[in-house]
Design a protein around this motif. Structure first.
Motif, PDB file in Angstrom:
ATOM      1  N   ALA A 201      27.545  18.870  -7.661  1.00  0.00           N
ATOM      2  CA  ALA A 201      28.959  19.137  -7.382  1.00  0.00           C
ATOM      3  C   ALA A 201      29.356  18.680  -5.984  1.00  0.00           C
ATOM      4  O   ALA A 201      30.507  18.269  -5.779  1.00  0.00           O
ATOM      5  CB  ALA A 201      29.242  20.633  -7.538  1.00  0.00           C
ATOM      6  N   ALA A 202      28.437  18.739  -5.014  1.00  0.00           N
ATOM      7  CA  ALA A 202      28.787  18.387  -3.636  1.00  0.00           C
ATOM      8  C   ALA A 202      29.164  16.915  -3.487  1.00  0.00           C
ATOM      9  O   ALA A 202      30.258  16.603  -2.983  1.00  0.00           O
ATOM     10  CB  ALA A 202      27.644  18.765  -2.694  1.00  0.00           C
ATOM     11  N   PRO A 203      28.307  15.958  -3.880  1.00  0.00           N
ATOM     12  CA  PRO A 203      28.717  14.546  -3.715  1.00  0.00           C
ATOM     13  C   PRO A 203      29.919  14.174  -4.562  1.00  0.00           C
ATOM     14  O   PRO A 203      30.742  13.343  -4.149  1.00  0.00           O
ATOM     15  CB  PRO A 203      27.459  13.766  -4.144  1.00  0.00           C
ATOM     16  CG  PRO A 203      26.660  14.714  -4.965  1.00  0.00           C
ATOM     17  CD  PRO A 203      26.936  16.068  -4.410  1.00  0.00           C
ATOM     18  N   VAL A 204      30.048  14.768  -5.747  1.00  0.00           N
ATOM     19  CA  VAL A 204      31.221  14.482  -6.574  1.00  0.00           C
ATOM     20  C   VAL A 204      32.490  14.958  -5.874  1.00  0.00           C
ATOM     21  O   VAL A 204      33.512  14.268  -5.856  1.00  0.00           O
ATOM     22  CB  VAL A 204      31.074  15.146  -7.957  1.00  0.00           C
ATOM     23  CG1 VAL A 204      32.367  14.983  -8.754  1.00  0.00           C
ATOM     24  CG2 VAL A 204      29.913  14.529  -8.721  1.00  0.00           C
ATOM     25  N   ALA A 205      32.417  16.143  -5.272  1.00  0.00           N
ATOM     26  CA  ALA A 205      33.581  16.679  -4.551  1.00  0.00           C
ATOM     27  C   ALA A 205      33.963  15.778  -3.386  1.00  0.00           C
ATOM     28  O   ALA A 205      35.150  15.568  -3.119  1.00  0.00           O
ATOM     29  CB  ALA A 205      33.278  18.091  -4.060  1.00  0.00           C
ATOM     30  N   ILE A 206      32.977  15.243  -2.688  1.00  0.00           N
ATOM     31  CA  ILE A 206      33.255  14.377  -1.536  1.00  0.00           C
ATOM     32  C   ILE A 206      33.977  13.113  -1.974  1.00  0.00           C
ATOM     33  O   ILE A 206      34.954  12.676  -1.353  1.00  0.00           O
ATOM     34  CB  ILE A 206      31.947  14.037  -0.799  1.00  0.00           C
ATOM     35  CG1 ILE A 206      31.376  15.290  -0.127  1.00  0.00           C
ATOM     36  CG2 ILE A 206      32.177  12.937   0.239  1.00  0.00           C
ATOM     37  CD1 ILE A 206      30.003  15.090   0.481  1.00  0.00           C
ATOM     38  N   THR A 207      33.520  12.514  -3.075  1.00  0.00           N
ATOM     39  CA  THR A 207      34.126  11.258  -3.523  1.00  0.00           C
ATOM     40  C   THR A 207      35.504  11.478  -4.152  1.00  0.00           C
ATOM     41  O   THR A 207      36.337  10.578  -4.128  1.00  0.00           O
ATOM     42  CB  THR A 207      33.210  10.570  -4.563  1.00  0.00           C
ATOM     43  OG1 THR A 207      32.969  11.470  -5.662  1.00  0.00           O
ATOM     44  CG2 THR A 207      31.888  10.184  -3.923  1.00  0.00           C
ATOM     45  N   ARG A 208      35.754  12.672  -4.670  1.00  0.00           N
ATOM     46  CA  ARG A 208      37.018  12.932  -5.345  1.00  0.00           C
ATOM     47  C   ARG A 208      38.056  13.592  -4.448  1.00  0.00           C
ATOM     48  O   ARG A 208      39.176  13.859  -4.884  1.00  0.00           O
ATOM     49  CB  ARG A 208      36.770  13.842  -6.565  1.00  0.00           C
ATOM     50  CG  ARG A 208      35.881  13.234  -7.640  1.00  0.00           C
ATOM     51  CD  ARG A 208      36.534  12.049  -8.318  1.00  0.00           C
ATOM     52  NE  ARG A 208      37.753  12.434  -9.003  1.00  0.00           N
ATOM     53  CZ  ARG A 208      37.790  12.893 -10.251  1.00  0.00           C
ATOM     54  NH1 ARG A 208      36.665  13.017 -10.950  1.00  0.00           N
ATOM     55  NH2 ARG A 208      38.941  13.203 -10.814  1.00  0.00           N
ATOM     56  N   THR A 209      37.689  13.869  -3.191  1.00  0.00           N
ATOM     57  CA  THR A 209      38.584  14.568  -2.271  1.00  0.00           C
ATOM     58  C   THR A 209      39.207  13.586  -1.294  1.00  0.00           C
ATOM     59  O   THR A 209      38.519  12.697  -0.772  1.00  0.00           O
ATOM     60  CB  THR A 209      37.821  15.660  -1.502  1.00  0.00           C
ATOM     61  OG1 THR A 209      37.258  16.574  -2.436  1.00  0.00           O
ATOM     62  CG2 THR A 209      38.756  16.420  -0.572  1.00  0.00           C
ATOM     63  N   GLY A 210      40.483  13.768  -1.014  1.00  0.00           N
ATOM     64  CA  GLY A 210      41.175  12.918  -0.056  1.00  0.00           C
ATOM     65  C   GLY A 210      40.659  13.130   1.351  1.00  0.00           C
ATOM     66  O   GLY A 210      40.104  14.195   1.666  1.00  0.00           O
ATOM     67  N   PRO A 211      40.817  12.150   2.227  1.00  0.00           N
ATOM     68  CA  PRO A 211      40.275  12.267   3.591  1.00  0.00           C
ATOM     69  C   PRO A 211      40.957  13.366   4.385  1.00  0.00           C
ATOM     70  O   PRO A 211      42.163  13.577   4.280  1.00  0.00           O
ATOM     71  CB  PRO A 211      40.546  10.891   4.211  1.00  0.00           C
ATOM     72  CG  PRO A 211      41.693  10.347   3.418  1.00  0.00           C
ATOM     73  CD  PRO A 211      41.533  10.887   2.029  1.00  0.00           C
TER      74      PRO A 211
END
Length: 368
Positions: A201-211
């Motif tokens: 869930a952590a890397p997926v959240a990073i890639t799917r979250t705006g800067p």
């Protein structure tokens, strides 16, 4: 003397003293109940007050701790997207991991280890519960400040992983009815599946979250075109903290500044130079208090402007490229490029890029 037989012997035993019958006319005086001691009463009151105080303290901390945790994460990671997402993910993942570990090793660990794990699980769980919004509130009210959206996204993805883990547990229970091997190794299979889901869930959240954070290169392009003007970037840079922005470093450092973005531009139709420093603080109120404490700067060769944009303190300087004196006639068009650069920063921050409108006090040189 002849020894008497057993029957005669028993018969010769002295009769037992009969019980004295109670006189029904004699009044019966009941025993007075034992009065509780003064210390017992005080102890009960103390327990009640302690419970009330604990609930009040927990309610108060629930309004302070979440934003403080997000602020510490912002300070530690310079409000980077990755750092804020992982911090939010940890709020959910840490208690879940501790609870799972406690359940897995409870029969193998000694009493001291079990107590430590239970205590840590309870503490992490209580902190996570503080992030639950109360009535009439949502997560944006609980977690505030720079990077709050990314922090909340990290929590959301971790909760999603836990919800999926529950679905996996139900699926394994159904499969276990027909596959004995799955039923025998249910704990191991479920533990591995839940751990994989939570970690993924952590890397997926990073890639799917705006800067959440900005770099000066992203905010300030090499060539900035606004109001049909062309501004060429002459300097750009990022730094942790705010050292060197002002000659008196204590002015901006009176509160904890997280990072500073800097850019300088020169116009194509004049010799005006605009320099902007954007200094990030942990919340809007801190930025406002720093801005209010900044003294007014006067100079014949440079015009310095202080302002705020959310959690950012903006320090802008307008001047001639050769350092010449700024006359009253020069002032409107020397200030104009700085307004455009500031609009660029504010628009990028809010996701809405617009060109500023010229006014009587600040306008392009061609309008003079």
């Amino acid at each position: 003397m002849t020894n008497p037989g057993p029957i005669e012997y028993v018969g010769q035993q002295p009769p037992k003293n009969p019980k004295t019958p109670k006189n029904p006319k004699t009044p019966h005086t009941p025993r007075s109940p034992k009065k509780p001691s003064r210390f017992a009463v005080l102890g009960g009151i103390g327990v009640i007050l302690g419970i009330v105080a604990a609930l009040a303290a927990y309610g108060f901390l629930g309004r302070v701790v979440p934003s403080r945790i997000a602020a510490y994460a912002c300070d530690a990671t310079a409000c980077s997207t990755e750092g804020m997402v992982v911090a939010g993910w940890l709020v959910i993942a840490l208690p879940a991991t501790l609870i799972g570990t406690t359940a897995a090793v409870s029969k193998l660990a000694d009493r001291t280890t079990r107590r430590i794990l239970i205590m840590l699980s309870a503490l992490a769980g209580l902190v996570a519960l503080m992030f639950i919004p109360g009535r009439g509130r949502d997560m944006s009210d609980v977690v505030t400040g720079p990077g709050a959206d990314q922090f909340i996204d990290g929590m959301g993805w971790a909760l999603g992983a836990l919800g999926t883990s529950v679905a996996v547990a139900l699926l394994l229970a159904l499969i276990g009815r027909k596959v004995p091997a799955v039923e025998r190794h249910f704990s191991v299979v479920f533990g591995v599946a839940a751990a994989v889901l939570l970690l993924a869930a952590a890397p997926v959240a990073i890639t799917r979250t705006g800067p959440s954070s900005m770099s000066a290169d992203d905010v300030f392009p090499a060539v900035l075109e606004m109001n049909d003007d062309v501004l060429t970037r002459t300097a750009v840079g990022d730094q942790r903290g705010c050292t060197g922005v002002l000659a008196d470093e204590s002015l901006l450092n009176r509160e904890n500044c997280v990072l500073t973005l800097h850019a300088a531009y020169r116009t194509d139709d004049s010799d005006a130079v605009a320099s902007l420093w954007a200094v990030l603080y942990l919340d809007d109120d801190t930025a406002d208090s720093v801005r209010d404490a900044l003294p007014k700067v006067t100079s014949d060769t440079a015009l310095t402007v202080f302002s705020t944009s959310r959690s950012w303190v903006l320090v802008g300087i307008s001047e001639h490229a050769d350092g010449a004196t700024i006359t009253t006639t020069d002032r409107p068009w020397v200030m104009w490029p700085l307004r455009q650069v500031a609009y660029r920063f504010i628009g990028y921050q809010g996701g809405l890029l617009i060109d500023p409108d010229p006014g009587d006090d600040i306008h392009p040189r061609t309008a003079a």
